[in-house]
Structures are given as C-alpha cells and as structure tokens.
Design an enzyme around this catalytic site. Structure first.
Site, PDB file in Angstrom:
ATOM      1  N   LYS A  23       0.836  -1.215   0.000  1.00 11.24           N
ATOM      2  CA  LYS A  23       0.000   0.000   0.000  1.00 11.24           C
ATOM      3  C   LYS A  23       0.864   1.256   0.000  1.00 11.24           C
ATOM      4  CE  LYS A  23      -2.402   2.558   3.611  1.00 11.24           C
ATOM      5  NZ  LYS A  23      -1.383   3.232   4.305  1.00 11.24           N
ATOM      6  N   ASN A  24       1.807   1.328   0.925  1.00  7.90           N
ATOM      7  CA  ASN A  24       2.515   2.600   1.081  1.00  7.90           C
ATOM      8  C   ASN A  24       3.499   2.886  -0.052  1.00  7.90           C
ATOM      9  OD1 ASN A  24       0.997   3.285   3.252  1.00  7.90           O
ATOM     10  ND2 ASN A  24       2.486   2.606   4.788  1.00  7.90           N
ATOM     11  N   CYS A 119      -5.246   8.626   8.612  1.00  5.75           N
ATOM     12  CA  CYS A 119      -5.475   7.984   9.905  1.00  5.75           C
ATOM     13  C   CYS A 119      -5.245   8.941  11.058  1.00  5.75           C
ATOM     14  CB  CYS A 119      -4.519   6.800  10.065  1.00  5.75           C
ATOM     15  SG  CYS A 119      -5.094   5.307   9.285  1.00  5.75           S
ATOM     16  N   ARG A 124       0.611  14.608  12.882  1.00  7.26           N
ATOM     17  CA  ARG A 124       0.987  14.394  11.484  1.00  7.26           C
ATOM     18  C   ARG A 124       1.170  15.695  10.694  1.00  7.26           C
ATOM     19  NH1 ARG A 124      -1.713   9.214   9.051  1.00  7.26           N
ATOM     20  NH2 ARG A 124       0.360   9.020   8.211  1.00  7.26           N
ATOM     21  N   ASP A 309       3.597   0.697  12.188  1.00  8.29           N
ATOM     22  CA  ASP A 309       2.368   0.136  11.604  1.00  8.29           C
ATOM     23  C   ASP A 309       2.073  -1.282  12.107  1.00  8.29           C
ATOM     24  OD1 ASP A 309       2.216   2.470  10.226  1.00  8.29           O
ATOM     25  OD2 ASP A 309       2.834   1.641   8.298  1.00  8.29           O
ATOM     26  N   ILE A 331       7.014   6.953  17.095  1.00  5.98           N
ATOM     27  CA  ILE A 331       6.748   7.663  15.832  1.00  5.98           C
ATOM     28  C   ILE A 331       5.489   8.531  15.939  1.00  5.98           C
ATOM     29  CG2 ILE A 331       6.494   7.415  13.319  1.00  5.98           C
ATOM     30  CD1 ILE A 331       9.123   6.202  14.354  1.00  5.98           C
ATOM     31  N   ARG A 401      -9.445   0.617   3.577  1.00  2.00           N
ATOM     32  CA  ARG A 401      -8.514   1.573   2.961  1.00  2.00           C
ATOM     33  C   ARG A 401      -7.181   0.923   2.622  1.00  2.00           C
ATOM     34  NH1 ARG A 401      -6.447   5.659   6.454  1.00  2.00           N
ATOM     35  NH2 ARG A 401      -4.883   5.446   4.851  1.00  2.00           N
TER      36      ARG A 401
HETATM   37  C1  EPZ Z   1       4.044   6.954   6.505  1.00  2.00           C
HETATM   38  O1  EPZ Z   1       3.339   8.046   7.064  1.00  2.00           O
HETATM   39  C2  EPZ Z   1       3.034   5.878   6.280  1.00  2.00           C
HETATM   40  N1  EPZ Z   1       2.012   6.355   5.370  1.00  2.00           N
HETATM   41  C3  EPZ Z   1       2.426   5.459   7.602  1.00  2.00           C
HETATM   42  O2  EPZ Z   1       1.591   4.369   7.341  1.00  2.00           O
HETATM   43  C4  EPZ Z   1       3.539   5.014   8.555  1.00  2.00           C
HETATM   44  O3  EPZ Z   1       2.981   4.784   9.823  1.00  2.00           O
HETATM   45  C5  EPZ Z   1       4.606   6.098   8.673  1.00  2.00           C
HETATM   46  O4  EPZ Z   1       5.071   6.482   7.354  1.00  2.00           O
HETATM   47  C6  EPZ Z   1       5.812   5.679   9.480  1.00  2.00           C
HETATM   48  O5  EPZ Z   1       6.400   4.556   8.917  1.00  2.00           O
HETATM   49  C7  EPZ Z   1       2.227   6.327   4.069  1.00  2.00           C
HETATM   50  O6  EPZ Z   1       3.252   5.886   3.582  1.00  2.00           O
HETATM   51  C8  EPZ Z   1       1.119   6.846   3.209  1.00  2.00           C
HETATM   52  P1  EPZ Z   1       6.345  10.026   8.579  1.00  2.00           P
HETATM   53  P2  EPZ Z   1       3.983   9.489   7.087  1.00  2.00           P
HETATM   54  O7  EPZ Z   1       6.396  11.306   7.821  1.00  2.00           O
HETATM   55  O8  EPZ Z   1       4.791   9.655   5.872  1.00  2.00           O
HETATM   56  C9  EPZ Z   1       6.862  13.443  11.915  1.00  2.00           C
HETATM   57  C10 EPZ Z   1      -0.269   3.001   7.741  1.00  2.00           C
HETATM   58  O9  EPZ Z   1      -0.922   2.515   8.692  1.00  2.00           O
HETATM   59  N2  EPZ Z   1       6.761  14.420  10.814  1.00  2.00           N
HETATM   60  O10 EPZ Z   1       7.417   9.030   8.383  1.00  2.00           O
HETATM   61  O11 EPZ Z   1       2.908  10.436   7.397  1.00  2.00           O
HETATM   62  C11 EPZ Z   1       5.553  12.725  12.166  1.00  2.00           C
HETATM   63  O12 EPZ Z   1       4.703  13.453  12.998  1.00  2.00           O
HETATM   64  C12 EPZ Z   1       0.276   4.359   7.856  1.00  2.00           C
HETATM   65  O13 EPZ Z   1      -0.071   2.408   6.672  1.00  2.00           O
HETATM   66  C13 EPZ Z   1       6.985  15.752  11.078  1.00  2.00           C
HETATM   67  O14 EPZ Z   1       7.255  16.165  12.215  1.00  2.00           O
HETATM   68  O15 EPZ Z   1       4.932   9.343   8.367  1.00  2.00           O
HETATM   69  C14 EPZ Z   1       6.035  11.427  12.784  1.00  2.00           C
HETATM   70  O16 EPZ Z   1       6.281  11.620  14.147  1.00  2.00           O
HETATM   71  C15 EPZ Z   1      -0.300   5.277   8.789  1.00  2.00           C
HETATM   72  N3  EPZ Z   1       6.888  16.648  10.048  1.00  2.00           N
HETATM   73  C16 EPZ Z   1       7.368  11.181  12.099  1.00  2.00           C
HETATM   74  O17 EPZ Z   1       7.741  12.440  11.517  1.00  2.00           O
HETATM   75  C17 EPZ Z   1       6.613  16.257   8.779  1.00  2.00           C
HETATM   76  O18 EPZ Z   1       6.555  17.109   7.893  1.00  2.00           O
HETATM   77  C18 EPZ Z   1       7.346  10.144  11.010  1.00  2.00           C
HETATM   78  O19 EPZ Z   1       6.258  10.380  10.128  1.00  2.00           O
HETATM   79  C19 EPZ Z   1       6.405  14.896   8.521  1.00  2.00           C
HETATM   80  C20 EPZ Z   1       6.487  13.992   9.556  1.00  2.00           C
END
Ligand code: EPZ
Length: 421
Positions: A23-24, A119, A124, A309, A331, A401
């Site tokens: 998916k991702n 989610c 986020r 995840d 995370i 989803r």
């Molecule tokens: C991706 O989300 C995945 N989604 C998530 O999958 C997954 O949980 C996550 O990566 C971590 O592996 C998709 O790929 C569509 P991040 P993403 O940016 O990209 C902080 C699932 O269940 N952050 O790696 O949104 C954030 O708050 C899902 O399949 C900032 O501070 O995650 C978090 O603490 C849900 N500023 C950390 O970084 C930003 O601009 C990591 O988030 C971006 C992120």
C-alpha cells in the site's frame, strides 16, 4: 446498518497465503506516474480503497487511467492535459494525496493541493515536506485548507536538504519534486523504508537519476523529462507482518508467499523472542507457534527498526503473553486507541504518554469493538481471532482503505470471519 466483521475466535490459522503489493509504495507510485510523458503500467497493485481513490484523483487531474483490479494493474497516461491543482474533496480525504504536491510541482513548477486527511494517530504535520520544497526554490502559500507551491523562475533548483525527523512522506515528496529539478539534490537523514526505495526505483525506471535510496543519504540528479515504464510494486511489508502475527497469535502454522523476508527482520526477531518459530525461504516466510507468547518490549523506530504500523497488531498478542510487556511508540504520539478496545475484551493495559504497559491475561473474550484507524482495525481482528467467543469489529472503512481482501485471506486459512451489514 454499517458493516461489521463477525469473528468466532479460537481457530488456528493453517495453510498458505500470498501478500499483495505494498500500500505505502503504491500510494506514492500512483501520483508519481503523473510525472511521465508516456504510459506507466503499474503492476502488483493492492485492491484497496486508497488505490481506487488515487486513481480517481489522477483521473480528475486529467490523466487517462485504465485500472484492472482483477489483474492488480493500472495504466496511467499523463502525457498531456494534466492540471496542477488537486483542490477537490477527494484529495482532502486521503493523506497520500499530498504526494501530488511533489509530483506536480516537480513536473510543472507549480501545484495546489487540498491539505491531507488520513489515519488519526497523532498530529501528522507536513512541515518537513514544505521545508524541503522551499529549499528547492518553491514559494509556499497555505490558505483555506490548500497548499500552493510555485517554483521561482518556473523550475525547482537542486539543494541540500536535511530532515530534522526521519520522515517517509517528506523523503518521498522531496524525492519526486527533486527528480525534475535543475541540478543536484541531496536528502540527508532520509527515511530508509522499503517503500521509499520502491518509489526511487519507479522514478529511475521513468528516467530519473536517484542513488542511495535505502540509506539515509539520497542523491538526485535532476532530469528534464520522465518517460513511461512498466513497474511492479514490491510486496507489502505491513500486510506480511500482520499475517505473520495473526498466524502466531492463533498458534497456527502459515506460510506467506510473495514476500521479501529481509523487510521483515525486525518483526521476525520479535516473534522469535516471543517463542514463535519463523522460517524464511527466498520469497516465503513460514510462521508457527506452539506455546503461549513470552513477554517482550517493543520500541517502534524508523526502518530497519520495528515498524509503528505493526505496533498495534503485535500488541494484540501481548495481551495474552506470559508476563508484562512494554510498548514504546516513538513515531506517532496517539497510536494507542486500540488498547481501550482490547480492554473491552478483557485485556489489562495502561498508557502513559508514549509508553503502554500490557499485562498478559490467560485469554481475551469476544466483544463489540471499533477500529479507530487502519492498523488498529487489523489489531482488533487479530484479537478477535484469539478471543473466546464472538467479536464484532465495526468501522471497517479504515481496514478497507489499506488491506486487500483480508477477511477472505484469513478465512482461507481457517478463520471463522464474515462481514455483515
Ligand atoms: C508513513 O506516514 C506511512 N504512510 C504510515 O503508514 C507510517 O505509519 C509512517 O510512514 C511511518 O512509517 C504512508 O506511507 C502513506 P512520517 P507518514 O512522515 O509519511 C513526523 C499506515 O498505517 N513528521 O514518516 O505520514 C511525524 O509526525 C500508515 O499504513 C513531522 O514532524 O509518516 C512522525 O512523528 C499510517 N513533520 C514522524 O515524523 C513532517 O513534515 C514520522 O512520520 C512529517 C512527519
């Protein structure tokens, strides 16, 4: 009545099953396909709602989209007539719609996207995505729920970008934008998740020049044009992990096919520590269990650490482990909503900030529960499979989803699970 899954727990899962495409990875690759002049044929797509939504967004943006869900394949032709504005309601519904920002900004030097949903597992923010795009020379404007980005001089310019936090989304979005920028970009402290590598491989198949994906420094030499290609999405690490945990949780014996065992190392290591047996083949993993799980500590981390995840699914198993387990969610600060649902089923859990303590009980009891997000949904299904009696899982829209035909797969392994409503 809204749909529910009815699960009669206590059945061992036994047999063979295949993982779908990730998916991702798919949710990044579909927007990236709009960067090409020519047809992109994307194979091994998971049959999930997110893929359908992204196909609809690409279509609304002007691409010709020919989706064949039976063959898990889509042809996307974005050669001409593409709008740079995804400002409509559909884009707001899904988090991954923000990948159109990097894709369209990279190709056209401008993009406007509705701010994403997704989610509910924490704040986020997308500040790192925007910081990266500013570093590439984009002017960013946030107003009325829209992000507008415009490259000064009409085309982005390569830059060195340091990510304060390891972010999958920011690494992917910046990589897309930089693929067609003028000059070289370096992303430092990039995410190393398999889907980040998959997106880099897809972009390279379209003619991009990206090196280092899978390490924490990604180097991109911008190109002027990208072309069509044929590309197969990698197997889903998280679906594979979910099935591994479901097999272990039911004391079953399941072989999962079409997987990349190396992507599963952190999960395999934890399952072994819990007393579960795991055997890897070249593209298979067999998981079987013959004892109550041992207590463990889980700390979620960026790849290759234990994936956030799978924190929720594995927590279901910890509810019946011998002894008291600890889960540290590094995370997402609000990814413990499923524990309240486990408590309805007789689990003993407590949460303080980012730490959850789960005291193992002898067994869970079926109860009506609701998924608060995608992986919470998977966790509740696993809890239902383990529990005595009947569990009803509601709010299935979250599960649909991101998991393709999960209940059919579980049923084929012997689970008693069906959808009503
Ligand atoms: C991706 O989300 C995945 N989604 C998530 O999958 C997954 O949980 C996550 O990566 C971590 O592996 C998709 O790929 C569509 P991040 P993403 O940016 O990209 C902080 C699932 O269940 N952050 O790696 O949104 C954030 O708050 C899902 O399949 C900032 O501070 O995650 C978090 O603490 C849900 N500023 C950390 O970084 C930003 O601009 C990591 O988030 C971006 C992120």
């Amino acid at each position: 009545m809204s749909e529910k899954l009815i699960i009669s727990g206590g059945k061992r899962l036994v047999g063979h099953v295949s993982a779908c495409g990730a998916k991702n990875a798919a949710v990044a690759i579909l927007p990236a396909a709009l960067m090409a002049e020519g047809v992109c044929t994307i194979e091994n797509l998971p049959d999930i709602l997110d893929v359908k939504l992204l196909n609809a967004i690409s279509h609304e943006l002007g691409a010709k989209v020919d989706y064949d869900s039976e063959n898990a394949c889509v042809k996307v032709d974005a050669t001409e007539g593409i709008s740079h504005e995804a400002t409509f309601e559909m884009a707001r519904k899904m988090r991954a719609s923000y990948y159109y920002l990097g894709a369209l900004l990279g190709r056209f030097g401008k993009a406007a996207i509705a701010l994403p949903g997704g989610c509910s597992i924490g704040q986020r923010p997308i500040d790192l995505h925007l910081k990266g795009m500013s570093a590439l020379g984009a002017e960013i404007e946030l107003s009325e729920g829209l992000v507008k980005a415009t490259a000064k001089g009409g085309r982005l310019k390569g830059a060195e970008i340091y990510l304060d936090t390891v972010s999958v989304g920011a690494s992917i979005n910046i990589m897309m934008a930089a693929a067609m920028a003028e000059g070289n970009t370096t992303i430092i402290n990039a995410a190393k998740e398999p889907h980040v590598v998959d997106l880099a491989n897809f972009l390279n198949s379209m003619g991009a020049r990206i090196k280092g994906a899978g390490t924490d420094v990604i180097r991109i030499r911008g190109v002027e044009k990208l072309h069509g290609c044929t590309y197969a999405v990698i197997p889903d690490q998280i679906e594979t992990g979910t099935l591994m945990i479901a097999a272990a949780a039911t004391m079953g014996d399941v072989t999962i096919h079409n997987v990349i065992p190396m992507h599963m190392e952190s999960v395999t290591a934890k399952l072994l520590e819990m007393g579960v047996h795991v055997e890897e083949g070249p593209d298979t993993i067999r998981v079987w269990a013959d004892r109550r799980p041992r207590r463990v500590t889980i700390k979620t981390l960026p790849y290759p650490g234990f994936p956030t995840d799978l924190q929720q699914p594995i927590s279901a198993m910890l509810c019946v482990a011998e002894g008291t387990s600890m889960v540290v969610e590094n995370i997402f600060e609000d990814r413990f909503k499923h524990l309240g649902m486990f408590e309805r089923m007789g689990a003993k859990c407590s949460v303080s900030g980012r730490v959850a303590v789960i005291e193992g009980v002898d067994h869970l009891k079926g109860a009506p529960v609701e998924a608060s997000d995608l992986r919470a949904g998977a966790a509740l299904i696993i809890a239902g499979l383990m529990a005595q009696g009947e569990t009803q899982v509601g709010e299935l829209r979250h599960i649909d989803r991101g998991y393709a035909h999960l209940e059919e797969k579980l049923r084929s392994l012997g689970a008693e699970i069906h959808r009503v409503g």
